[in-house]
Design a protein around this motif. Structure first.
Motif, PDB file in Angstrom:
ATOM      1  N   VAL A 141       0.846  -1.199   0.000  1.00  0.00           N
ATOM      2  CA  VAL A 141       0.000   0.000   0.000  1.00  0.00           C
ATOM      3  C   VAL A 141       0.882   1.250   0.000  1.00  0.00           C
ATOM      4  O   VAL A 141       0.692   2.167  -0.808  1.00  0.00           O
ATOM      5  CB  VAL A 141      -0.975   0.010   1.200  1.00  0.00           C
ATOM      6  CG1 VAL A 141      -1.600   1.383   1.404  1.00  0.00           C
ATOM      7  CG2 VAL A 141      -2.050  -1.055   1.021  1.00  0.00           C
ATOM      8  N   GLN A 142       1.863   1.292   0.883  1.00  0.00           N
ATOM      9  CA  GLN A 142       2.741   2.461   0.976  1.00  0.00           C
ATOM     10  C   GLN A 142       3.538   2.670  -0.309  1.00  0.00           C
ATOM     11  O   GLN A 142       3.691   3.807  -0.780  1.00  0.00           O
ATOM     12  CB  GLN A 142       3.683   2.327   2.174  1.00  0.00           C
ATOM     13  CG  GLN A 142       2.976   2.401   3.502  1.00  0.00           C
ATOM     14  CD  GLN A 142       3.818   1.916   4.667  1.00  0.00           C
ATOM     15  OE1 GLN A 142       5.033   1.722   4.548  1.00  0.00           O
ATOM     16  NE2 GLN A 142       3.172   1.697   5.798  1.00  0.00           N
ATOM     17  N   ALA A 143       4.036   1.587  -0.890  1.00  0.00           N
ATOM     18  CA  ALA A 143       4.838   1.702  -2.112  1.00  0.00           C
ATOM     19  C   ALA A 143       3.986   2.167  -3.289  1.00  0.00           C
ATOM     20  O   ALA A 143       4.436   2.994  -4.098  1.00  0.00           O
ATOM     21  CB  ALA A 143       5.504   0.363  -2.420  1.00  0.00           C
ATOM     22  N   LEU A 144       2.771   1.655  -3.408  1.00  0.00           N
ATOM     23  CA  LEU A 144       1.880   2.103  -4.481  1.00  0.00           C
ATOM     24  C   LEU A 144       1.491   3.568  -4.294  1.00  0.00           C
ATOM     25  O   LEU A 144       1.488   4.347  -5.251  1.00  0.00           O
ATOM     26  CB  LEU A 144       0.633   1.218  -4.546  1.00  0.00           C
ATOM     27  CG  LEU A 144       0.828  -0.170  -5.144  1.00  0.00           C
ATOM     28  CD1 LEU A 144      -0.377  -1.057  -4.835  1.00  0.00           C
ATOM     29  CD2 LEU A 144       1.071  -0.093  -6.653  1.00  0.00           C
ATOM     30  N   GLU A 145       1.167   3.940  -3.071  1.00  0.00           N
ATOM     31  CA  GLU A 145       0.797   5.331  -2.807  1.00  0.00           C
ATOM     32  C   GLU A 145       1.972   6.280  -3.050  1.00  0.00           C
ATOM     33  O   GLU A 145       1.781   7.391  -3.557  1.00  0.00           O
ATOM     34  CB  GLU A 145       0.253   5.474  -1.386  1.00  0.00           C
ATOM     35  CG  GLU A 145      -1.127   4.852  -1.226  1.00  0.00           C
ATOM     36  CD  GLU A 145      -1.668   4.887   0.193  1.00  0.00           C
ATOM     37  OE1 GLU A 145      -0.887   5.159   1.148  1.00  0.00           O
ATOM     38  OE2 GLU A 145      -2.882   4.641   0.361  1.00  0.00           O
TER      39      GLU A 145
ATOM     40  N   GLU B  42      -3.759   5.043  -6.093  1.00  0.00           N
ATOM     41  CA  GLU B  42      -4.703   4.769  -5.016  1.00  0.00           C
ATOM     42  C   GLU B  42      -4.593   3.273  -4.715  1.00  0.00           C
ATOM     43  O   GLU B  42      -4.696   2.451  -5.623  1.00  0.00           O
ATOM     44  CB  GLU B  42      -6.125   5.111  -5.468  1.00  0.00           C
ATOM     45  CG  GLU B  42      -7.172   4.819  -4.425  1.00  0.00           C
ATOM     46  CD  GLU B  42      -8.592   5.027  -4.941  1.00  0.00           C
ATOM     47  OE1 GLU B  42      -9.514   4.770  -4.135  1.00  0.00           O
ATOM     48  OE2 GLU B  42      -8.791   5.381  -6.106  1.00  0.00           O
ATOM     49  N   ALA B  43      -4.385   2.919  -3.465  1.00  0.00           N
ATOM     50  CA  ALA B  43      -4.169   1.517  -3.087  1.00  0.00           C
ATOM     51  C   ALA B  43      -4.993   1.156  -1.852  1.00  0.00           C
ATOM     52  O   ALA B  43      -4.449   0.964  -0.759  1.00  0.00           O
ATOM     53  CB  ALA B  43      -2.679   1.261  -2.843  1.00  0.00           C
ATOM     54  N   PRO B  44      -6.310   1.044  -2.003  1.00  0.00           N
ATOM     55  CA  PRO B  44      -7.134   0.702  -0.837  1.00  0.00           C
ATOM     56  C   PRO B  44      -6.884  -0.739  -0.380  1.00  0.00           C
ATOM     57  O   PRO B  44      -6.793  -1.654  -1.202  1.00  0.00           O
ATOM     58  CB  PRO B  44      -8.565   0.877  -1.343  1.00  0.00           C
ATOM     59  CG  PRO B  44      -8.477   0.887  -2.821  1.00  0.00           C
ATOM     60  CD  PRO B  44      -7.094   1.259  -3.210  1.00  0.00           C
TER      61      PRO B  44
END
Length: 190
Positions: free
Chosen positions: A24-28, A33-35
């Motif tokens: 999530v952190q890497a995508l953001e 958007e990484a829900p």
């Protein structure tokens, strides 16, 4: 892009939440958007009826919310542990509620274990399931062996190798997600 991160564990002392946080952190950090889709929070019962089998507008609220999210998705990140060499039951249950919502979108498999193999045996089974669901996995995996040492509770890698591997994996996933998004915009085979 929108990339839901599907976590596959509901165990009390689960370690996979660390891997989910990493992704999530890497995508953001890349502007996506990484829900996080967490079955522990959703409390989905064992599958009795798929989302599409409910009359329009009558599916349980968590399924309606997921269907809306999945329709916006450009791809999916699947975070899976390895239970007895296989896919965790909570993940299989979570995945099986949907079908068409996954079509023509790539998936990336992040697998982990407490041991040295990093969940790759479950990942091989997961590849078959994801292909059948219409979201084939990209060629690379992100295995995380000894997850309790490789990642902190916050999802931050404790070694350089894990961070570099995650970056390369996400580069590849992003390429596939963009390519398939472009192709979907022009129509799909059927």
């Amino acid at each position: 892009m929108t990339v839901p991160v599907l976590l596959g564990s509901v165990r009390r002392d689960r370690q996979g939440i660390r891997a989910a946080r990493l992704i999530v952190q890497a995508l953001e950090a890349r502007g996506h958007e990484a829900p996080l889709v967490d079955p522990m929070e959703l409390h989905l019962p064992l599958l009795d009826r798929m989302y599409k089998e409910h009359p329009a507008g009558e599916a349980p609220e968590p399924l309606e919310r997921l269907a809306t999210l999945y329709r916006r998705a450009d791809g999916f990140m699947i975070v899976s542990g390895e239970y007895n060499n296989g896919i965790p039951p909570a993940l299989k249950n979570l995945l099986d509620y949907f079908l068409e919502e996954y079509f023509w979108r790539p998936s990336g498999i992040v697998c982990y274990s407490a041991g040295q193999f990093g969940g790759v045996r479950a990942a091989m089974q997961l590849r078959m399931t994801l292909a059948e669901l219409g979201m084939p996995s990209i060629p690379s995996l992100l295995p995380i062996p000894r997850i309790q040492q490789a990642l902190g509770e916050d999802g931050v890698a404790t070694d350089e190798r894990t961070g570099k591997s995650a970056a390369r994996f996400l580069d590849e996933f992003t390429w596939y997600a963009r390519a398939l998004r472009h192709q979907r915009a022009g129509g799909v085979p059927y």
